[in-house]
Design a protein around this motif. Structure first.
Motif, PDB file in Angstrom:
ATOM      1  N   PHE A 177       9.504  48.310  62.343  1.00 37.63           N
ATOM      2  CA  PHE A 177      10.025  49.417  61.543  1.00 37.63           C
ATOM      3  C   PHE A 177      11.474  49.721  61.928  1.00 37.63           C
ATOM      4  O   PHE A 177      11.986  49.212  62.939  1.00 37.63           O
ATOM      5  CB  PHE A 177       9.167  50.664  61.742  1.00 37.63           C
ATOM      6  CG  PHE A 177       7.737  50.510  61.306  1.00 37.63           C
ATOM      7  CD1 PHE A 177       7.407  49.691  60.240  1.00 37.63           C
ATOM      8  CD2 PHE A 177       6.716  51.174  61.965  1.00 37.63           C
ATOM      9  CE1 PHE A 177       6.097  49.534  59.825  1.00 37.63           C
ATOM     10  CE2 PHE A 177       5.392  51.030  61.566  1.00 37.63           C
ATOM     11  CZ  PHE A 177       5.085  50.206  60.495  1.00 37.63           C
ATOM     12  N   SER A 200      11.928  55.409  62.597  1.00 41.69           N
ATOM     13  CA  SER A 200      10.472  55.391  62.549  1.00 41.69           C
ATOM     14  C   SER A 200       9.896  55.016  63.904  1.00 41.69           C
ATOM     15  O   SER A 200       8.890  55.585  64.348  1.00 41.69           O
ATOM     16  CB  SER A 200       9.982  54.419  61.475  1.00 41.69           C
ATOM     17  OG  SER A 200      10.291  54.891  60.181  1.00 41.69           O
ATOM     18  N   GLU A 212       3.655  54.976  58.126  1.00 38.41           N
ATOM     19  CA  GLU A 212       5.119  54.955  58.254  1.00 38.41           C
ATOM     20  C   GLU A 212       5.812  55.322  56.953  1.00 38.41           C
ATOM     21  O   GLU A 212       6.927  55.865  56.964  1.00 38.41           O
ATOM     22  CB  GLU A 212       5.571  53.568  58.722  1.00 38.41           C
ATOM     23  CG  GLU A 212       7.020  53.502  59.199  1.00 38.41           C
ATOM     24  CD  GLU A 212       8.015  53.230  58.081  1.00 38.41           C
ATOM     25  OE1 GLU A 212       9.214  53.536  58.244  1.00 38.41           O
ATOM     26  OE2 GLU A 212       7.574  52.697  57.026  1.00 38.41           O
TER      27      GLU A 212
END
Length: 394
Positions: free
Chosen positions: A21, A25, A297
């Motif tokens: 990510f 994040s 996410e």
């Protein structure tokens, strides 16, 4: 299996796929992993009864707005403050949803697209509120951004709590429909919301703000242009208490809490969700941990993005003085002062439990004797040093 926040930290929020990510994040997941662990410190308490001397360690919470285990007391405090702003009028729940065909574009430009969603919903409500046919005044409302569906799918929409009455020339204007069956016609809300959003979407593309080729953008605009956009208004709240209950349910909500998670077995996680397309039935969904983390996410908001916003006569600029003048003109008593209530008193009021009372002897009082904050203490450079910190004050 009892799924606790600690289990989420040790398994799901530590999944190797998180490394793929973006940096922000990854930082959010790092905070979620450290929540209520020694990594971000703790308070050490000891019973002041010398015969007992019971010791307790209270690990700090991460305080991140995406954390499934945090935010409960912040939510309660926020609700208390919002309660002082309620006026004697009906309140409606209006929801503005974007077509799913826009999801990919929104994911690629979350900040500007989320802001446009807020702006389009606000423009719709303010425009219809000022129309003499419906109210002829500036209504007041709070908008809350949600990006998820019950199954953690990407589903951006805003919930709005809208006052039926409004303000014109610094004076209160009561709602025209005393039966409170609806606030504005749904067809009018859909038309204005859709028109505003698509107009500004074209402006964004023309100015180069959107990374999408012209042919794809033209096809997308035709597709969403032919669709009927989903805007709906629920029945008005029965009174201030129902408004408060709603605020508690939706304002500080995160994509999923550990209470909905049924089990974590091997590399799979099972959670409960409500299927709105099948009569709101409660169902179970099982995903791989990698897929669960990927979906989670998607709902991490851009850094610094404000997900709760107020408009109309509830806008933040000079709000306290404006509401005080309104209450005076309506011959209402002044709003109660905004008071920050300690967590200890909230727990005592709700559960009848005094967290300052020693849980062992139930006579003494737990007194703070040590505070450790590794993240802010330059002397602690290695997390392993936490293992050698004194377990009690010499």
């Amino acid at each position: 299996m009892c799924v606790t926040p600690a289990l989420l930290q040790q398994t799901i929020f530590s999944h190797p796929s998180i490394q793929s990510f973006n940096a922000y994040s990854q930082a959010v997941f790092s905070k979620l992993r450290q929540c209520h662990t020694a990594a971000i410190g703790f308070h050490q308490f000891r019973c002041d009864d010398h015969q007992c001397a019971h010791t307790h360690w209270q690990y700090h919470s991460c305080g991140n707005r995406h954390c499934p285990a945090c935010g409960a007391w912040k939510k309660e405090q926020w609700i208390d403050f919002k309660t002082t702003e309620l006026l004697p009028t009906a309140y409606y729940h209006v929801v503005f949803t974007l077509p799913h065909e826009l999801n990919a574009l929104i994911m690629a430009h979350r900040t500007c697209m989320f802001k446009l969603l807020f702006d389009a919903a606000a423009h719709t409500l303010l425009t219809l509120g000022k129309d003499p046919t419906y109210l002829g005044a500036e209504t007041g409302f709070t908008s809350i951004l949600h990006t998820w569906g019950q199954d953690l799918s990407f589903h951006p929409h805003v919930h709005c709590i809208v006052s039926a009455g409004g303000v014109r020339d610094h004076q209160w204007v009561s709602e025209k429909r005393k039966n409170s069956k609806f606030i504005f016609p749904l067809a009018a809300m859909r038309k204005i919301f859709k028109g505003y959003f698509m107009h500004h979407l074209r402006s964004f593309h023309k100015s180069g703000k959107l990374t999408i080729d012209a042919d794809h953008f033209t096809t997308l605009m035709k597709t969403i242009g032919y669709k009927k956009w989903n805007v709906y208004a629920k029945k008005p709240f029965g009174g201030p208490s129902q408004v408060i209950q709603y605020l508690g349910r939706y304002t500080h909500k995160v994509a999923i809490t550990h209470h909905r998670i049924v089990s974590v077995e091997g590399d799979h996680i099972t959670f409960r969700y409500k299927d709105y397309r099948d009569g709101d039935k409660q169902k179970l969904m099982t995903l791989s941990q990698q897929e669960f983390v990927r979906r989670f996410e998607k709902h991490i908001l851009p850094k610094g993005f404000v997900k709760i916003r107020s408009y109309g006569f509830l806008k933040h600029f000079n709000k306290t003085a404006r509401l005080a003048a309104l209450r005076e003109s309506m011959k209402l008593p002044p709003a109660p002062p905004k008071v920050v209530i300690p967590v200890r008193l909230r727990l005592l009021e709700r559960y009848g439990k005094d967290i300052a009372r020693c849980p062992k002897c139930e006579k003494g009082t737990m007194v703070l004797v040590l505070t450790v904050r590794p993240c802010y203490d330059y002397r602690i450079t290695d997390q392993k040093q936490l293992l050698h910190l004194p377990r009690q004050v010499p």
